[in-house]
Design a protein around this motif. Sequence first.
Motif, mmCIF file in Angstrom:
data_model
loop_
_atom_site.group_PDB
_atom_site.id
_atom_site.type_symbol
_atom_site.label_atom_id
_atom_site.label_comp_id
_atom_site.label_asym_id
_atom_site.label_seq_id
_atom_site.Cartn_x
_atom_site.Cartn_y
_atom_site.Cartn_z
ATOM 1 N N CYS A 18 -62.418 -10.379 25.184
ATOM 2 C CA CYS A 18 -61.349 -10.793 24.211
ATOM 3 C C CYS A 18 -60.604 -12.069 24.765
ATOM 4 O O CYS A 18 -60.062 -12.931 23.991
ATOM 5 C CB CYS A 18 -60.113 -9.706 24.197
ATOM 6 S SG CYS A 18 -59.116 -9.931 22.626
ATOM 7 N N VAL A 226 -65.344 -7.080 12.380
ATOM 8 C CA VAL A 226 -64.404 -8.325 11.932
ATOM 9 C C VAL A 226 -64.806 -9.204 11.063
ATOM 10 O O VAL A 226 -66.251 -9.626 11.179
ATOM 11 C CB VAL A 226 -64.312 -8.967 13.336
ATOM 12 C CG1 VAL A 226 -62.933 -10.094 13.331
ATOM 13 C CG2 VAL A 226 -63.763 -8.009 14.475
ATOM 14 N N VAL A 236 -64.463 -10.832 20.810
ATOM 15 C CA VAL A 236 -64.170 -9.413 20.162
ATOM 16 C C VAL A 236 -64.698 -8.523 21.435
ATOM 17 O O VAL A 236 -66.128 -8.600 21.869
ATOM 18 C CB VAL A 236 -65.090 -8.799 18.940
ATOM 19 C CG1 VAL A 236 -64.792 -7.409 18.658
ATOM 20 C CG2 VAL A 236 -64.518 -9.987 17.688
ATOM 21 N N CYS A 280 -59.874 -1.940 19.658
ATOM 22 C CA CYS A 280 -60.662 -3.222 19.436
ATOM 23 C C CYS A 280 -59.722 -4.408 19.640
ATOM 24 O O CYS A 280 -58.765 -4.445 18.921
ATOM 25 C CB CYS A 280 -61.144 -3.167 18.275
ATOM 26 S SG CYS A 280 -62.275 -4.566 17.699
ATOM 27 N N VAL A 282 -59.164 -8.458 19.278
ATOM 28 C CA VAL A 282 -59.962 -9.695 18.695
ATOM 29 C C VAL A 282 -59.130 -11.133 18.869
ATOM 30 O O VAL A 282 -57.808 -10.873 18.623
ATOM 31 C CB VAL A 282 -59.922 -9.396 17.161
ATOM 32 C CG1 VAL A 282 -60.558 -10.745 16.245
ATOM 33 C CG2 VAL A 282 -60.684 -8.309 16.864
#
Length: 356
Positions: A18, A226, A236, A280, A282
């Motif tokens: 990330c 995404v 990600v 998750c 991003v």
Amino acid sequence: MAMLLLLLLGAAAPPGGCSDPGPGLHSLRYFYTAVSEPSPGLPEFITVGYVDDQLIDHYDSERGSAEPRAEWMARSEGPEYWKRQAQISQGTQATYRADLNTLRGRYNQTGGFHTIQAMYGCELRGDGSIGGFYQDAYDGRDFISFDKDQETWVAADVGAQITKRKWDADRINTQQWKAYLEGTCIEWLGKYLEYGKETLQRREPPRVHVSDRPSREGLTTLSCRVHGFYPRSVAVVWLKKGVAVPQETLQWGVLPSGDGTYQTRATIEIDPSSETDYTCCVEHPSLAQDLRVPWGLKPNVMLIVGIVIGVLVLVAAIAGAVVFLRKKRDGYKAAAAHDGSASSGSNQGSDTCVKA
């Protein structure tokens, strides 16, 4: 030919975390392809240029001219520019024709269909740094590449060693390539970004969808999709208890969505019985800070259980009310019937009315 170009365009590795800057924020890339046996629809030599993943110009030996392939390029550059681009491609075409003959001899090939491909360019990265590359392939295999930081050429096999020694000895050519990749190429990339800024410099934030599915032996695969973002640069990764686990995250690459935006996916395999604190994460240039979407198995399960219990309680309450009302109604009828039978002998009118 289209497949070869797609393979080249997909060469960039996906981001690993990330906080990883990911692929270049913007890039300028050129692809050359020369073939030993041209045919209708397959010219002897082709040149294409891309800013990011947008085709900006094209040259092939059948037409013999360089042409704009983006509206903003046609609007921004005049005839002299396209004439100069055509001259550069024609000179490279003659060089590659000779190189094909040289390489056939070097690899003991007497004839047949053979190709030389080259890709080179530069990029502006998300962290503000720059990069550049040059690489040649022969018959679809790596041949030689340029290490601009060390100012040396890297041979991919024994056949390329001769070329490496020759090019390493030509210090002027090597320094010119370094200067082009770190200077001239970056300058032109800046110009092209300004030409097409309405398209190339826009920002579209990503949309994130987290899901899960059963995997193997009681495991669960979490998927973070995404999509809808621009530019292409994205990072990600899955977080476990707030800590990135890039080694456990499987990246699926960044692909065009077909509408001018991009999409990607990251998955991770977990044991849901031991740990469910997964998120998750991003990062994208359109976002002021990273976007975190948690996977909430336990909350979802509790919610479902709560809903089911609530429905059952409601059904039970309704059923109880119905039974109660029925009993009350049946009790009233029984009392009425009892009262009616007691008075039937002295009131013939009432008896007649009931029978009617």
